[in-house]
Write an enzyme that holds these catalytic residues in place. Structure first.
Site, PDB file in Angstrom:
ATOM      1  N   MET A 145      35.969  29.708 -23.242  1.00 58.25           N
ATOM      2  CA  MET A 145      35.744  27.912 -22.266  1.00 58.25           C
ATOM      3  C   MET A 145      34.410  27.742 -22.430  1.00 58.25           C
ATOM      4  O   MET A 145      33.843  28.672 -22.355  1.00 58.25           O
ATOM      5  CB  MET A 145      36.562  28.772 -21.001  1.00 58.25           C
ATOM      6  N   CYS A 183      41.872  22.218 -29.354  1.00 58.78           N
ATOM      7  CA  CYS A 183      41.438  21.015 -27.902  1.00 58.78           C
ATOM      8  C   CYS A 183      42.111  20.163 -28.412  1.00 58.78           C
ATOM      9  O   CYS A 183      42.339  19.694 -29.317  1.00 58.78           O
ATOM     10  CB  CYS A 183      40.218  21.584 -28.061  1.00 58.78           C
TER      11      CYS A 183
HETATM   12  C1  LIG Z   1      37.223  24.894 -18.773  1.00 60.63           C
HETATM   13  C2  LIG Z   1      37.871  25.724 -19.601  1.00 60.63           C
HETATM   14  C3  LIG Z   1      37.032  25.173 -21.584  1.00 60.63           C
HETATM   15  C4  LIG Z   1      37.741  26.021 -22.274  1.00 60.63           C
HETATM   16  N1  LIG Z   1      36.941  25.621 -24.046  1.00 60.63           N
HETATM   17  C5  LIG Z   1      38.429  25.700 -24.484  1.00 60.63           C
HETATM   18  C6  LIG Z   1      37.042  26.749 -25.354  1.00 60.63           C
HETATM   19  O1  LIG Z   1      36.067  26.330 -25.958  1.00 60.63           O
HETATM   20  N2  LIG Z   1      38.355  26.639 -26.800  1.00 60.63           N
HETATM   21  C7  LIG Z   1      39.851  27.077 -26.792  1.00 60.63           C
HETATM   22  O2  LIG Z   1      40.408  27.141 -28.011  1.00 60.63           O
HETATM   23  N3  LIG Z   1      40.405  26.338 -25.252  1.00 60.63           N
HETATM   24  C8  LIG Z   1      39.108  25.875 -24.679  1.00 60.63           C
HETATM   25  N4  LIG Z   1      39.916  26.089 -23.336  1.00 60.63           N
HETATM   26  C9  LIG Z   1      41.297  25.533 -22.508  1.00 60.63           C
HETATM   27  C10 LIG Z   1      41.663  27.361 -22.648  1.00 60.63           C
HETATM   28  O3  LIG Z   1      41.078  28.111 -23.377  1.00 60.63           O
HETATM   29  C11 LIG Z   1      43.471  27.125 -22.662  1.00 60.63           C
HETATM   30  O4  LIG Z   1      43.698  27.650 -23.882  1.00 60.63           O
HETATM   31  C12 LIG Z   1      43.799  26.557 -21.810  1.00 60.63           C
HETATM   32  O5  LIG Z   1      43.236  25.947 -20.071  1.00 60.63           O
HETATM   33  C13 LIG Z   1      45.744  27.207 -20.938  1.00 60.63           C
HETATM   34  O6  LIG Z   1      45.706  28.252 -20.240  1.00 60.63           O
HETATM   35  P1  LIG Z   1      45.349  27.883 -18.489  1.00 60.63           P
HETATM   36  O7  LIG Z   1      46.326  28.061 -18.481  1.00 60.63           O
HETATM   37  O8  LIG Z   1      44.833  29.617 -18.845  1.00 60.63           O
HETATM   38  O9  LIG Z   1      44.423  27.688 -17.789  1.00 60.63           O
HETATM   39  C14 LIG Z   1      39.342  25.525 -22.147  1.00 60.63           C
HETATM   40  C15 LIG Z   1      39.916  25.222 -20.673  1.00 60.63           C
HETATM   41  C16 LIG Z   1      38.651  25.761 -19.689  1.00 60.63           C
HETATM   42  C17 LIG Z   1      39.432  25.314 -18.339  1.00 60.63           C
END
Ligand SMILES: Cc1cc2nc3c(=O)[nH]c(=O)nc-3n(C[C@H](O)[C@H](O)[C@H](O)COP(=O)(O)O)c2cc1C
Length: 472
Positions: free
Chosen positions: A33, A117
């Protein structure tokens, strides 16, 4: 102290052995994240059940170019408690990806390539989910890195709308040398207000068709979701991002009071410093439900400028909530308990105070809709501007297009005499010893002044004489 050299001699396991031995069979995983999976947060999450963490996405090119970036984002964050650890990069060039991985391999247990992303910034930079269709390039990047790097290469992907294509994609990555796949069950288009639910069917189909471990990502808000996900998809591990940000004890199945987890986090931050903006962003998420009730704390949190001051705000939050606790301990789900945040649908998004806007981040800073100026979904800053100036139009389709610099295409300075942007104007004015009042660049004037002063000093020119004849 953690001995980084130990890793260099460690065998490089592949596939299931890599997961079982190097990653110690990790089942509960904290997602990469940006600005949020920093060392302090990872340590907090690990203390509460997380078994594997990812760094925030790092830019491979910057990592190769900039020693400070390497130190700040990895080398100075090395910690024995913070293992196993996966470093995630975004990259779109095999050579750069390999170079960056070589520089990171001694500080982690695997290198992950971000293929998920979906943001505008990734579209512009041509990385993340925007490489989803470039299979030849991905094949080259992953196979070269797999061959040259001493730790396994893993990938984090988003799904295609079609299950068949998602499976084909996963198999291609496996063939390229990917040793573990994280599947975020949403498509590239499912972001911001269109996020919706993740599709575990895709994840299940990938898991069935590849012979490497698979982590599932998406729809995880409680420990019960984690268990259901294991049952329904048969994956090796489950990854959480937003669920973890709202409740870092999710994997423990606990729901601690937010002030308690905040105290613990602040103690860790004292030892493992990170920018205050990260801390603030974490607390806005952790305190989300409480801030709906105690708006004044939102203001306070936004204003404070030190860790100590944040700790004081947390104490006030605790006192306020404990008073309510005494009165309302019959509430089934009090706001001060760490709990998930349920994303609003597209219609609910523009709340008056814009709270929900902050939670629409999915990867990186801003959602695509904001960047493209979709006026229905204004960023917080734009909402503030709109409050000050309600007539201001944020719809880029009706905004006048800027005039381009004749040389590079960036916006030109409105008063530039050469019709250039500042950078190009500076180069031209310097080269030609010219002035551009529009950009406040006075190369010719300064040159004349210097010359005049020198001529007077040498007795060639009298004070008040014209110097035109001496120029050029
Ligand atoms: C604040 C934030 C930052 C994120 N940064 C990244 C990142 O650096 N690399 C990545 O692959 N996904 C990133 N994501 C996506 C998450 O890793 C994840 O794939 C996405 O939020 C879905 O998962 P969740 O439903 O548990 O939130 C980010 C998500 C959030 C909320």
């Amino acid at each position: 102290r953690f001995n980084i050299y130990r890793l260099a001699t460690m065998p490089k396991y592949e596939g299931f052995d890599f997961w079982k031995i190097t990653l110690k069979g990790a089942r509960y995983i904290v997602a990469p994240m940006v600005d949020q999976s920093e060392l302090a947060w990872r340590l907090l999450s690990r203390r509460h059940g997380a078994q594997l963490c990812y760094t925030p996405m790092l830019h491979a090119q910057v990592f190769v170019r900039d020693a400070n970036y390497r130190k700040e984002n990895l080398y100075h964050e090395v910690n024995a408690e913070d293992r196993p650890l996966v470093v995630q990069f975004c990259a779109n060039n095999p050579e750069v990806f390999v170079q960056a991985s070589l520089l990171a391999q001694d500080y982690c247990d695997a290198i992950d390539l971000n293929l998920g992303c979906p943001q505008m910034i990734a579209k512009r930079g041509h990385y993340g989910a925007f490489l989803q269709e470039e299979w030849d390039l991905l094949l080259k990047m992953i196979s070269e890195a797999h061959e040259k790097i001493s730790v396994p290469i893993t990938c984090k992907i988003r799904v295609f709308p079609e299950i068949n294509k998602t499976v084909k994609y996963a198999k291609m990555l496996e063939k390229a040398g990917c040793q573990l796949l994280t599947v975020h069950g949403r498509t590239k288009e499912q972001k911001g207000p269109l996020t919706g639910v993740a599709n575990w069917e895709h994840i299940k189909a990938v898991r069935k068709s590849v012979n490497i471990p698979v982590f599932a990502n998406g729809n995880i808000q409680y420990l019960s979701d984690v268990e259901r996900c294991f049952q329904e998809t048969d994956v090796q591990g489950v990854m959480s991002a937003e669920g973890n940000l709202h409740n870092p004890a999710l994997f423990e199945g606990k729901k601690p009071p937010v002030w308690e987890i905040t105290e613990e986090y602040l103690e860790i931050v004292k030892q493992h410093r990170c920018p205050l903006s990260f801390v603030r962003a974490h607390l806005f998420k952790l305190w989300h439900h409480t801030l709906q009730i105690h708006h004044e704390l939102r203001e306070e949190l936004a204003k404070v400028k030190s860790l100590e001051a944040i700790a004081e705000v947390n104490k006030r939050l605790k006192r306020k909530c404990q008073k309510e606790e005494d009165r309302e301990n019959s509430l089934p789900f009090p706001h001060w308990i760490c709990q998930p945040y349920v994303r609003p649908g597209p219609k609910e998004v523009t709340s008056e105070n814009g709270d929900q806007q902050t939670d629409r981040k999915t990867c990186g800073k801003r959602a695509l809709e904001e960047e493209e100026g979709n006026s229905e979904f204004l960023s917080k800053n734009k909402q503030k501007k709109k409050a000050r100036n309600p007539k201001k139009n944020f719809d880029t389709s009706v905004k006048p297009k800027y005039v381009k610099c004749e040389q590079c295409g960036n916006p030109k300075g409105t008063k530039c005499i050469f019709n250039l942007c500042r950078g190009c104007c500076k180069k031209k004015a310097f080269k030609e010893l010219a002035d551009c009042a529009g950009h406040g660049l006075l190369f010719r004037t300064k040159h004349e002044k210097r010359l005049e002063w020198k001529l007077i000093e040498d007795g060639i020119l009298e004070n008040g004489d014209k110097i035109e004849s001496h120029l050029d």
